[in-house]
Design an enzyme around this catalytic site. Structure first.
Site, short mmCIF file in Angstrom:
data_model
loop_
_atom_site.label_atom_id
_atom_site.label_comp_id
_atom_site.label_asym_id
_atom_site.label_seq_id
_atom_site.Cartn_x
_atom_site.Cartn_y
_atom_site.Cartn_z
N GLU A 86 0.84 -1.20 0.00
CA GLU A 86 0.00 0.00 0.00
C GLU A 86 0.87 1.25 0.00
O GLU A 86 1.56 1.55 0.98
CB GLU A 86 -0.92 0.02 1.23
CG GLU A 86 -1.82 1.24 1.25
CD GLU A 86 -2.68 1.34 2.49
OE1 GLU A 86 -3.31 2.41 2.70
OE2 GLU A 86 -2.73 0.36 3.26
N LYS A 217 -8.31 -16.61 15.87
CA LYS A 217 -8.39 -15.92 14.57
C LYS A 217 -9.72 -15.19 14.38
O LYS A 217 -10.13 -14.94 13.24
CB LYS A 217 -8.16 -16.92 13.42
CG LYS A 217 -6.94 -17.83 13.59
CD LYS A 217 -5.63 -17.07 13.58
CE LYS A 217 -4.44 -17.92 13.95
NZ LYS A 217 -4.08 -18.98 13.04
N ASP A 291 2.11 -14.84 12.60
CA ASP A 291 0.95 -15.46 11.96
C ASP A 291 -0.02 -14.34 11.59
O ASP A 291 -0.70 -13.76 12.44
CB ASP A 291 0.29 -16.44 12.93
CG ASP A 291 -0.87 -17.22 12.31
OD1 ASP A 291 -1.40 -16.76 11.29
OD2 ASP A 291 -1.23 -18.27 12.86
#
Length: 389
Positions: A86, A217, A291
């Site tokens: 980005e 998650k 992660d």
């Protein structure tokens, strides 16, 4: 019938097998994989990190800083590797770091540290579940011994209990040293649950190792309150004249904007009352071998701001679920380990230091983006630096 991806039972993590898999993928898809196959490390180091290794995804890494951190573990100036595609992101964080440095640095504290696994036990009715919960409380020390028999660094801190219908949810809270610890606590909790099943004197219908209250998650309000991973608070007090000279806006405007954005975040049901902590966290996660899926939890944040009579702007951001590691997982991969070395955060004893640095980076990004929105250069900066067509 589809053809299986090439694998070797004996020696799968080699350059030859990676070449064979790329050739297979090219044959099946027609895509040239020249850049995917251009890497500088021995594929053997990826064992335990990936399956069917065929190459790399090369994400650009930009350098920001220095970031001046006044932490309990991270102290001094740090140059920050940020992996992102980005445009304007690194430039924006770099500007926020300059503001913090001119103001004397960012104070960062790790105030809690826990990783969870949350099994659920099923019974015939609610009273049996309640009795089981009482037994768990009475036998905590023995359960702790069973859990900790599987790990050198994991320590069972406490077990939360939640009753619903004929189920008893147990939320095991561990400290995990320098590892993120999801796999560690999963194994430890499994051994604890097997001990419970073997020693509980009454009937247990069954248990499930994860009843979803650990929220792997996934964001949860429970983790915002109770923490998952490191709970990090970054704070700074910035004189108004620095905000005017560096950011092109005023402390009063930032303070008022914060009040307005809190309302907007509330109406949207956002898990983050700040601007964009996920940007800095993701860029650092990719660079340092974390992660990346843990951004789903780690990007939750609580911001607070104040303004005194002398035009000093106080801002703090609390990250309740920063899940990071300085050891294990992807931290040992070649480029990721180099980035950790840049920060002095590779190996054991460095997880809290890394957490403090990430907290400081997040605050820098919050200040810069909020100021850009107010000063009117948010769109123009993306036009100047973020166009790649």
């Amino acid at each position: 019938m589809s053809t299986r991806i090439p694998r070797s039972k004996d020696n799968d993590y080699t350059k030859e097998m990676a070449d064979e898999r790329r050739a297979f993928a090219t044959e099946k898809t027609g895509a040239s994989l020249e850049h995917v196959g251009n890497y500088s490390f021995d594929p053997a180091i990826t064992a335990g990190n990936i399956e069917n290794f065929m190459g790399v995804a090369q994400v650009p890494i930009g350098l920001a800083g220095p970031l001046l951190v006044n932490g309990e573990h991270a102290q001094g100036e740090f140059y920050i590797p940020m992996a992102t595609a980005e445009g304007t992101l690194v430039a924006s964080y770099n500007r926020g770091m300059r503001l913090l440095r001119e103001a004397g640095g960012v104070k960062v504290s790790v105030v809690d540290d826990a990783m969870q696994r949350a099994p659920v036990f099923l019974f015939d009715d609610a009273r049996e579940a309640r009795a089981f919960g009482e037994w768990v409380t009475e036998n905590f020390d023995a359960i702790k011994d069973a859990a900790e028999s599987t790990t050198k660094s994991g320590k069972l801190r406490n077990i939360e209990q939640y009753a619903a219908a004929r189920m008893q949810y147990l939320r095991f809270n561990f400290t995990t040293g320098d590892a993120a610890g999801q796999n560690m606590v999963g194994k430890a909790t499994f051994f604890a649950c097997e001990w419970i099943k073997a020693n509980y004197p009454e009937k247990i219908n069954r248990y499930i190792l994860s009843g979803a209250m650990d929220t792997d998650k996934k964001h949860s309000q429970l983790n915002t309150l109770h923490s998952r991973g490191k709970r990090v608070i970054a704070e700074a007090t910035i004189p108004g004249h620095l905000i005017r000279s560096i950011m092109g806006t005023t402390a009063e405007s930032l303070f008022k904007m914060r009040a307005i954005s809190q309302v907007g975040n509330f109406m949207a049901g956002s898990v983050n009352t700040g601007a964009h902590s996920a940007n800095g966290i993701t860029a650092m996660f990719i660079a340092t071998g974390q992660d990346v899926a843990n951004v789903a939890e780690s990007s939750a944040a609580i911001t607070f701001a104040d303004l005194d009579d002398d035009d000093n702007y106080y801002i703090a951001i609390t990250i309740p679920s920063l899940i990071i590691a300085s050891f294990g997982g992807g931290t040992g991969l070649a480029t990721q380990n180099e980035c950790l070395k840049m920060l002095g955060c590779d190996g054991s004893g460095k997880a809290h230091k890394l957490a403090e640095i990430i907290g400081g980076v997040v605050l820098a990004g919050e200040l810069s983006l909020s100021s850009a929105v107010l000063a009117g250069d948010w769109v123009s900066s993306h036009d100047a630096l973020g166009r790649n067509r």
